[in-house]
Design a protein around this motif. Structure first.
Motif, short mmCIF file in Angstrom:
data_model
loop_
_atom_site.label_atom_id
_atom_site.label_comp_id
_atom_site.label_asym_id
_atom_site.label_seq_id
_atom_site.Cartn_x
_atom_site.Cartn_y
_atom_site.Cartn_z
N THR A 179 -87.70 -25.85 -10.95
CA THR A 179 -86.69 -26.91 -10.34
C THR A 179 -85.36 -26.77 -11.42
OG1 THR A 179 -87.68 -28.61 -11.85
CG2 THR A 179 -88.66 -28.56 -9.98
N LEU A 180 -85.19 -25.64 -11.86
CA LEU A 180 -84.23 -25.47 -12.68
C LEU A 180 -82.71 -25.61 -11.90
CD1 LEU A 180 -84.67 -22.42 -15.03
CD2 LEU A 180 -84.57 -24.74 -15.77
N GLN A 181 -82.71 -25.38 -10.67
CA GLN A 181 -81.58 -25.36 -9.78
C GLN A 181 -81.51 -26.78 -8.81
OE1 GLN A 181 -79.26 -22.80 -10.14
NE2 GLN A 181 -80.43 -22.06 -11.79
N GLN A 182 -82.33 -27.63 -9.28
CA GLN A 182 -82.53 -28.86 -8.41
C GLN A 182 -81.99 -30.02 -9.46
OE1 GLN A 182 -86.68 -27.17 -6.75
NE2 GLN A 182 -86.25 -29.48 -6.09
N SER A 183 -81.50 -31.06 -8.66
CA SER A 183 -81.21 -32.23 -9.18
C SER A 183 -82.30 -33.05 -9.05
CB SER A 183 -79.69 -32.76 -8.83
OG SER A 183 -79.99 -32.93 -7.52
N SER A 184 -83.01 -33.03 -7.90
CA SER A 184 -84.23 -33.85 -7.70
C SER A 184 -85.23 -33.11 -7.06
CB SER A 184 -83.79 -35.14 -6.72
OG SER A 184 -83.33 -34.68 -5.41
N VAL A 185 -86.33 -33.61 -6.86
CA VAL A 185 -87.26 -32.96 -6.11
C VAL A 185 -87.64 -33.95 -4.98
CG1 VAL A 185 -89.72 -31.90 -6.53
CG2 VAL A 185 -88.18 -32.12 -8.34
N VAL B 69 -90.05 -27.54 3.73
CA VAL B 69 -90.67 -26.31 4.26
C VAL B 69 -90.69 -25.41 3.13
CG1 VAL B 69 -90.21 -24.32 6.08
CG2 VAL B 69 -89.44 -26.93 6.64
N PRO B 70 -92.07 -24.95 3.03
CA PRO B 70 -92.32 -24.04 1.87
C PRO B 70 -91.67 -23.05 2.08
CG PRO B 70 -94.30 -24.92 2.96
CD PRO B 70 -93.23 -25.30 3.71
N LEU B 71 -91.05 -22.34 0.91
CA LEU B 71 -90.42 -20.92 0.71
C LEU B 71 -89.06 -21.05 1.57
CD1 LEU B 71 -93.36 -18.66 1.34
CD2 LEU B 71 -92.48 -19.46 -0.81
N VAL B 72 -88.57 -22.22 1.91
CA VAL B 72 -87.26 -22.20 2.58
C VAL B 72 -86.55 -23.42 1.78
CG1 VAL B 72 -86.03 -23.12 4.64
CG2 VAL B 72 -88.05 -21.63 4.87
N ASP B 73 -87.20 -24.53 1.79
CA ASP B 73 -86.45 -25.58 0.83
C ASP B 73 -86.75 -25.21 -0.60
OD1 ASP B 73 -85.37 -26.90 3.08
OD2 ASP B 73 -87.21 -28.22 3.21
N HIS B 74 -86.21 -26.11 -1.49
CA HIS B 74 -86.59 -26.07 -3.00
C HIS B 74 -88.20 -26.43 -3.10
CE1 HIS B 74 -82.61 -24.98 -4.15
NE2 HIS B 74 -82.12 -26.01 -3.39
N THR B 75 -88.63 -26.41 -4.27
CA THR B 75 -89.90 -26.97 -4.85
C THR B 75 -90.02 -28.59 -4.30
OG1 THR B 75 -89.86 -25.58 -6.86
CG2 THR B 75 -91.20 -27.51 -6.85
N ASP C 234 -89.18 -39.13 -3.57
CA ASP C 234 -88.83 -38.28 -4.05
C ASP C 234 -88.56 -38.47 -5.53
OD1 ASP C 234 -88.21 -37.17 -1.47
OD2 ASP C 234 -86.09 -37.62 -1.46
N MET C 235 -88.56 -37.47 -6.51
CA MET C 235 -88.56 -37.60 -7.86
C MET C 235 -87.16 -36.98 -8.49
SD MET C 235 -92.44 -36.80 -8.64
CE MET C 235 -93.87 -37.62 -8.08
N THR C 236 -86.95 -37.57 -9.77
CA THR C 236 -86.11 -36.69 -10.63
C THR C 236 -86.66 -35.50 -11.08
OG1 THR C 236 -86.66 -38.01 -12.57
CG2 THR C 236 -84.95 -38.80 -11.14
N VAL C 237 -86.11 -34.67 -11.47
CA VAL C 237 -86.77 -33.36 -12.27
C VAL C 237 -87.72 -33.81 -13.27
CG1 VAL C 237 -86.62 -31.14 -13.52
CG2 VAL C 237 -85.10 -31.90 -11.48
N GLY C 238 -87.13 -34.59 -14.09
CA GLY C 238 -87.89 -35.27 -15.31
C GLY C 238 -89.24 -35.98 -14.76
N GLU C 239 -89.04 -36.72 -13.74
CA GLU C 239 -90.23 -37.50 -13.07
C GLU C 239 -91.40 -36.47 -12.64
OE1 GLU C 239 -88.22 -41.71 -11.52
OE2 GLU C 239 -88.43 -39.82 -10.41
N PHE C 240 -90.93 -35.34 -12.09
CA PHE C 240 -91.41 -34.45 -11.26
C PHE C 240 -92.14 -33.49 -12.46
CE2 PHE C 240 -92.19 -29.91 -9.96
CZ PHE C 240 -93.08 -30.23 -8.81
N VAL C 241 -91.49 -33.19 -13.55
CA VAL C 241 -92.27 -32.46 -14.84
C VAL C 241 -93.23 -33.33 -15.25
CG1 VAL C 241 -91.63 -31.46 -17.12
CG2 VAL C 241 -90.08 -31.00 -15.07
#
Length: 173
Positions: A40-46, A51-57, A136-143
């Motif tokens: 998720t380095l390039q994401q601001s939220s999760v 869509v797998p492999l199209v959208d981000h994690t 949806d989660m923030t990156v911190g919440e997802f981690v």
């Protein structure tokens, strides 16, 4: 599985508990969190789904992939450790056997374990996530979510792999 646990010598039981419950839970939490953070380095939220492999994690796709990847890698690593320790006389295998097929190559057994865990748990995980209204989660919440998910999911998987491997080492090849 409980019969195998009870048949272990106290030294082996303690070793399995510390290595494959306590330490494994910590390792699974740290590795799951690290992988989640890297993905998720390039994401601001999760997002919850995408869509797998199209959208981000996404929470859903990552959770489902963990159902396969964690037991697959656990089987490879734990089997190697248990075999090494049993061959060097550090562990005493339990008497009796367990109804798990240990024939075939280690990668093949790892694939079976990953696929089996996925087949059994994918639908329940999806249902629980949907029922919980997983947002949806923030990156911190997802981690944090992935650290907890990895640790809790590994709690039954890791000792089960270790115990079945120990039981298989008690049988003649």
């Amino acid at each position: 599985m409980l019969a195998t646990w009870r048949s272990l010598e106290p030294h082996t039981r303690r070793w399995v508990f510390w290595q494959f419950v306590v330490i494994a839970a910590a390792v699974n939490a740290v590795l799951s969190a690290l992988i989640a953070w890297l993905l998720t380095l390039q994401q601001s939220s999760v997002e919850f789904a995408g869509v797998p492999l199209v959208d981000h994690t996404t929470v859903l796709v990552d959770s489902l992939s963990t159902l396969f990847v964690l037991p697959f890698l656990t089987t490879l690593i734990v089997t190697t450790i248990v075999r090494h320790e049993a061959q060097h006389g550090e562990l005493v295998a339990p008497a009796g056997s367990i109804a798990i097929d240990h024939s075939g190559s280690l990668p093949r057994r790892a694939l079976k374990m990953g696929a089996g865990c996925f087949a059994v748990l994918a639908l329940p995980v999806v249902v629980v996530l949907l029922a919980a209204g997983a947002p949806d989660m923030t990156v911190g919440e997802f981690v944090l979510y992935k650290a907890i998910f990895g640790a809790l999911y590994g709690l039954p998987v890791t000792p089960a792999v270790a115990l079945t491997c120990l039981a298989a080492s008690a049988r003649p090849s």
